[in-house]
Design a protein around this motif. Structure first.
Motif, PDB file in Angstrom:
ATOM      1  N   ILE A   1       0.833  -1.204   0.000  1.00  0.00           N
ATOM      2  CA  ILE A   1       0.000   0.000   0.000  1.00  0.00           C
ATOM      3  C   ILE A   1       0.870   1.258   0.000  1.00  0.00           C
ATOM      4  CG2 ILE A   1      -1.650   1.343   1.371  1.00  0.00           C
ATOM      5  CD1 ILE A   1      -2.767  -1.382   2.353  1.00  0.00           C
ATOM      6  N   ILE A   2       1.938   1.236   0.795  1.00  0.00           N
ATOM      7  CA  ILE A   2       2.790   2.424   0.934  1.00  0.00           C
ATOM      8  C   ILE A   2       3.720   2.609  -0.264  1.00  0.00           C
ATOM      9  CG2 ILE A   2       4.630   3.478   2.317  1.00  0.00           C
ATOM     10  CD1 ILE A   2       3.380   2.061   4.765  1.00  0.00           C
ATOM     11  N   PHE A   3       4.340   1.513  -0.717  1.00  0.00           N
ATOM     12  CA  PHE A   3       5.368   1.623  -1.761  1.00  0.00           C
ATOM     13  C   PHE A   3       4.912   1.143  -3.135  1.00  0.00           C
ATOM     14  CE2 PHE A   3       7.634   0.963   2.317  1.00  0.00           C
ATOM     15  CZ  PHE A   3       8.286   2.193   2.397  1.00  0.00           C
ATOM     16  N   GLY A   4       3.747   0.476  -3.206  1.00  0.00           N
ATOM     17  CA  GLY A   4       3.214   0.058  -4.494  1.00  0.00           C
ATOM     18  C   GLY A   4       3.884  -1.143  -5.117  1.00  0.00           C
ATOM     19  N   PHE A   5       4.541  -1.984  -4.314  1.00  0.00           N
ATOM     20  CA  PHE A   5       5.220  -3.170  -4.858  1.00  0.00           C
ATOM     21  C   PHE A   5       4.222  -4.055  -5.611  1.00  0.00           C
ATOM     22  CE2 PHE A   5       8.046  -2.682  -0.919  1.00  0.00           C
ATOM     23  CZ  PHE A   5       8.950  -1.881  -1.614  1.00  0.00           C
ATOM     24  N   GLY A   6       4.577  -4.419  -6.858  1.00  0.00           N
ATOM     25  CA  GLY A   6       3.787  -5.378  -7.607  1.00  0.00           C
ATOM     26  C   GLY A   6       2.510  -4.838  -8.206  1.00  0.00           C
ATOM     27  N   LEU A   7       2.184  -3.575  -7.958  1.00  0.00           N
ATOM     28  CA  LEU A   7       0.944  -3.002  -8.477  1.00  0.00           C
ATOM     29  C   LEU A   7       1.147  -2.431  -9.880  1.00  0.00           C
ATOM     30  CD1 LEU A   7      -0.370  -1.129  -5.308  1.00  0.00           C
ATOM     31  CD2 LEU A   7      -1.243  -3.257  -6.273  1.00  0.00           C
ATOM     32  N   PRO A   8       0.109  -2.482 -10.720  1.00  0.00           N
ATOM     33  CA  PRO A   8       0.233  -1.910 -12.063  1.00  0.00           C
ATOM     34  C   PRO A   8       0.357  -0.388 -12.000  1.00  0.00           C
ATOM     35  CG  PRO A   8      -2.034  -2.563 -11.607  1.00  0.00           C
ATOM     36  CD  PRO A   8      -1.208  -3.089 -10.481  1.00  0.00           C
ATOM     37  N   ALA A   9       0.892   0.191 -13.069  1.00  0.00           N
ATOM     38  CA  ALA A   9       1.044   1.650 -13.136  1.00  0.00           C
ATOM     39  C   ALA A   9      -0.327   2.310 -13.017  1.00  0.00           C
ATOM     40  CB  ALA A   9       1.718   2.052 -14.451  1.00  0.00           C
ATOM     41  N   GLY A  10      -0.398   3.362 -12.240  1.00  0.00           N
ATOM     42  CA  GLY A  10      -1.658   4.076 -12.070  1.00  0.00           C
ATOM     43  C   GLY A  10      -2.499   3.588 -10.914  1.00  0.00           C
ATOM     44  N   ALA A  11      -2.098   2.492 -10.290  1.00  0.00           N
ATOM     45  CA  ALA A  11      -2.847   1.977  -9.141  1.00  0.00           C
ATOM     46  C   ALA A  11      -2.696   2.937  -7.970  1.00  0.00           C
ATOM     47  CB  ALA A  11      -2.336   0.597  -8.756  1.00  0.00           C
TER      48      ALA A  11
ATOM     49  N   ALA B   1      -9.095  -5.326   5.747  1.00  0.00           N
ATOM     50  CA  ALA B   1      -8.920  -3.939   5.316  1.00  0.00           C
ATOM     51  C   ALA B   1      -7.706  -3.812   4.401  1.00  0.00           C
ATOM     52  CB  ALA B   1      -8.765  -3.031   6.536  1.00  0.00           C
ATOM     53  N   VAL B   2      -6.607  -4.476   4.766  1.00  0.00           N
ATOM     54  CA  VAL B   2      -5.404  -4.456   3.929  1.00  0.00           C
ATOM     55  C   VAL B   2      -5.700  -5.051   2.557  1.00  0.00           C
ATOM     56  CG1 VAL B   2      -3.120  -5.504   3.632  1.00  0.00           C
ATOM     57  CG2 VAL B   2      -3.726  -4.435   5.809  1.00  0.00           C
ATOM     58  N   LEU B   3      -6.414  -6.191   2.526  1.00  0.00           N
ATOM     59  CA  LEU B   3      -6.733  -6.821   1.238  1.00  0.00           C
ATOM     60  C   LEU B   3      -7.533  -5.886   0.344  1.00  0.00           C
ATOM     61  CD1 LEU B   3      -7.701 -10.521   2.070  1.00  0.00           C
ATOM     62  CD2 LEU B   3      -5.580  -9.660   1.102  1.00  0.00           C
ATOM     63  N   MET B   4      -8.556  -5.234   0.932  1.00  0.00           N
ATOM     64  CA  MET B   4      -9.432  -4.377   0.127  1.00  0.00           C
ATOM     65  C   MET B   4      -8.761  -3.053  -0.242  1.00  0.00           C
ATOM     66  SD  MET B   4     -13.280  -5.088   1.621  1.00  0.00           S
ATOM     67  CE  MET B   4     -12.886  -4.858   3.363  1.00  0.00           C
ATOM     68  N   MET B   5      -7.683  -2.688   0.460  1.00  0.00           N
ATOM     69  CA  MET B   5      -6.916  -1.503   0.069  1.00  0.00           C
ATOM     70  C   MET B   5      -5.952  -1.808  -1.076  1.00  0.00           C
ATOM     71  SD  MET B   5      -5.924   0.344   3.665  1.00  0.00           S
ATOM     72  CE  MET B   5      -7.184   0.973   4.784  1.00  0.00           C
ATOM     73  N   ILE B   6      -5.578  -3.081  -1.210  1.00  0.00           N
ATOM     74  CA  ILE B   6      -4.672  -3.478  -2.289  1.00  0.00           C
ATOM     75  C   ILE B   6      -5.422  -3.678  -3.596  1.00  0.00           C
ATOM     76  CG2 ILE B   6      -3.162  -5.342  -3.094  1.00  0.00           C
ATOM     77  CD1 ILE B   6      -2.339  -5.791  -0.216  1.00  0.00           C
ATOM     78  N   SER B   7      -6.585  -4.333  -3.509  1.00  0.00           N
ATOM     79  CA  SER B   7      -7.360  -4.642  -4.716  1.00  0.00           C
ATOM     80  C   SER B   7      -8.833  -4.354  -4.459  1.00  0.00           C
ATOM     81  CB  SER B   7      -7.174  -6.127  -5.086  1.00  0.00           C
ATOM     82  OG  SER B   7      -7.966  -6.479  -6.199  1.00  0.00           O
ATOM     83  N   PRO B   8      -9.558  -3.790  -5.424  1.00  0.00           N
ATOM     84  CA  PRO B   8     -10.983  -3.517  -5.231  1.00  0.00           C
ATOM     85  C   PRO B   8     -11.726  -4.769  -4.769  1.00  0.00           C
ATOM     86  CG  PRO B   8     -10.219  -2.517  -7.256  1.00  0.00           C
ATOM     87  CD  PRO B   8      -9.091  -3.358  -6.758  1.00  0.00           C
ATOM     88  N   TRP B   9     -12.607  -4.593  -3.806  1.00  0.00           N
ATOM     89  CA  TRP B   9     -13.295  -5.725  -3.201  1.00  0.00           C
ATOM     90  C   TRP B   9     -14.159  -6.485  -4.201  1.00  0.00           C
ATOM     91  CZ3 TRP B   9     -18.572  -5.971  -3.452  1.00  0.00           C
ATOM     92  CH2 TRP B   9     -19.251  -4.788  -3.743  1.00  0.00           C
ATOM     93  N   ASP B  10     -14.670  -5.822  -5.233  1.00  0.00           N
ATOM     94  CA  ASP B  10     -15.585  -6.487  -6.161  1.00  0.00           C
ATOM     95  C   ASP B  10     -14.857  -7.403  -7.144  1.00  0.00           C
ATOM     96  OD1 ASP B  10     -14.377  -4.390  -7.460  1.00  0.00           O
ATOM     97  OD2 ASP B  10     -16.228  -3.550  -8.294  1.00  0.00           O
TER      98      ASP B  10
END
Length: 491
Positions: free
Chosen positions: A172-182, A254-263
């Protein structure tokens, strides 16, 4: 005054029971069932877990007060007999055993699903069959071995959850592994409809899965009959419940839903595995899958232990076949373990017949059984407190906080959950099956237990057997629940 019975070997230490308590909060309800709860409520599922967890803590404090006062096998089944009457004890004990059996089937179902992540072409029932035999073997050895097994399995789960929270926070803080724009964080969690994404009705719909997640936590009370120091171990384990709920459920989800949209959570596998797999971190997904498999094995192990010890307590009261009270040379009730193994083998068949829909059906039925047991625990506790006040007995060493307001609020909440099961279309089958189960227990008690007691009494009158040994064998079922022997530690 009625006494309580316990003849099992005492081999569970404070360390064992504390980690069993920790492990009971991290099982199939979190690692797999949370997907259905998230789908129902969206981010509001965090509120559902917090509310449900507060009510469960009050139930556990009520159970803890009774367990410290009466550290026995069979635990709340015997408390219900003592304070509410023999039929209440009969129905509570067997409903808990039913709950554990149903939860165990849900757990073995989840285990098969987890193994499918690695071996998608292998039929699920093969893995389930293998784990059933493994669990039966663990539960047939000394209770200390069981305690050690649960300790290490629970330790793996606890460490993994903490590591996942820390790793998720880093993402969440550093964006590791997340796509650009996340944009991980609250914006991601609330971006698909806000906190109450599915409205207040969605929040209510999630409660059946939420309460299922907490089911089995009352097994802590059953350990009192085999704890080396129950007056120290039980309070220590129960007082960790609020922190566990806050850490393992609210923070983790909460951590899971902050990383990826819950839906995006579809329930095809554990949401933990799914999200880390979507992030393109395959090693993390495989590690988490190993963790959830460990959690499932731990849960099945605990389910088998809890149901077996309850059936043992029922047998001692005359509310179950005498064979359930037979103790092996290792000090464990081996017949109850064999019975649970047979139930789990039935789960193998059900998974072969209903591979897709079995989990939700079983979870909702287990929720009814769980909440019914909690209701009986609360009612037994209220009756005990009234007796203490009426007779001027010594106060409890581990009293429920905010008595009596907190206890009655918890009682009302549990009754509300039962009503909710009947209102929601997806869980209505649970109320139907639950009512049928209660009716079946009434008939079994009326014509089986009480009928057997009357027949024994009639036989005694006809034969004139008045010696002590005959009298003991001819005690009616109602009397048995009121005259069982004192705990083994007091003999």
């Amino acid at each position: 005054m009625p006494q309580f019975a316990s003849a099992l070997a005492r081999g569970l230490t404070v360390r064992h029971i504390r980690f069993m308590a920790l492990g009971s909060a991290i099982g199939t309800g979190l690692f797999y069932g949370s997907a259905a709860a998230i789908q129902a409520a969206g981010p509001a599922v965090l509120l559902a877990y917090a509310i449900g967890g507060a009510a469960v803590f009050l139930v556990m404090r009520a159970l803890g007060e009774m367990a410290v006062r009466h550290p026995v096998s069979g635990s709340f089944g015997q408390y219900a007999s003592r304070y509410l009457g023999p039929f209440a004890g009969f129905i509570t004990g067997w409903t808990f055993a039913f709950e554990m059996a149903i939860v165990a089937i849900a757990d073995v179902t989840a285990f098969g699903i987890y193994m499918g992540f690695w071996f998608p072409d292998v039929p699920r029932w093969i893995w389930i069959l293998a784990v059933v035999f493994f669990i039966a073997a663990i539960n047939l050895v000394k209770v200390k071995v069981f305690g050690e097994t649960e300790f290490w399995l629970s330790l793996v789960k606890v460490v993994a959850i903490i590591a996942m929270i820390l790793g998720g926070a880093a993402i969440i803080i550093f964006g590791f592994g997340l796509p650009a724009g996340a944009n991980p964080g609250l914006e991601t969690m609330l971006g698909s409809g806000g906190f109450f994404a599915n409205g207040f009705w969605g929040l209510l719909a999630s409660f059946s899965i939420v309460m299922f997640a907490f089911g089995g936590i009352e097994t802590i009370g059953i350990t009192a009959g085999e704890a080396e120091n129950p007056k120290k171990a039980i309070p220590g384990a129960i007082n960790t419940v609020p922190l566990r709920i806050l850490l393992f459920y609210v923070c983790t989800l909460a951590v899971l839903m902050m990383i990826s949209p819950w839906d995006r959570i579809d329930g095809s596998t554990s949401p933990f595995v799914q999200i880390f797999d979507m992030l393109g971190i395959p090693a993390a997904a495989h590690i988490l899958n190993a963790v959830v498999i460990t959690a499932a094995i731990s849960a099945i192990n605990s389910d088998t232990f809890g149901a077996g010890r309850m059936m043992y307590g029922l047998a001692e009261q005359g509310h179950a076949p005498k064979a359930f009270a037979k103790i092996s040379r290792h000090g464990v009730p081996w017949m109850t373990v064999a019975t649970m193994a047979a139930v789990l083998l039935a789960g193998v068949v059900l998974n072969a017949l209903l591979p897709e829909s079995l989990f939700l059906i079983v979870a909702s039925i287990a929720t009814f059984a769980t909440v019914w047991v909690w209701l009986m625990i609360l009612l037994s506790h209220i009756a005990m407190k009234r007796e203490i006040a009426r007779k001027g007995l010594p106060t409890s060493e581990f009293p429920v906080p905010f008595w009596p307001v907190a206890s009655y609020l918890a009682l009302g909440f549990m009754a509300f959950i039962v009503v909710l099961l009947g209102i929601m279309p997806d869980t209505r089958v649970a109320l139907i099956v639950g009512c049928a189960w209660i009716g079946l227990l009434f008939l079994a008690y009326r014509f089986g237990v009480k009928g057997a007691g009357r027949r024994r009494a009639d036989l005694a009158d006809e034969t004139g057997k008045d010696d002590g040994g005959a009298a003991a064998s001819e005690t009616t079922a109602d009397d048995a629940s009121e005259s069982v022997s004192a705990p083994a530690e007091n003999r």
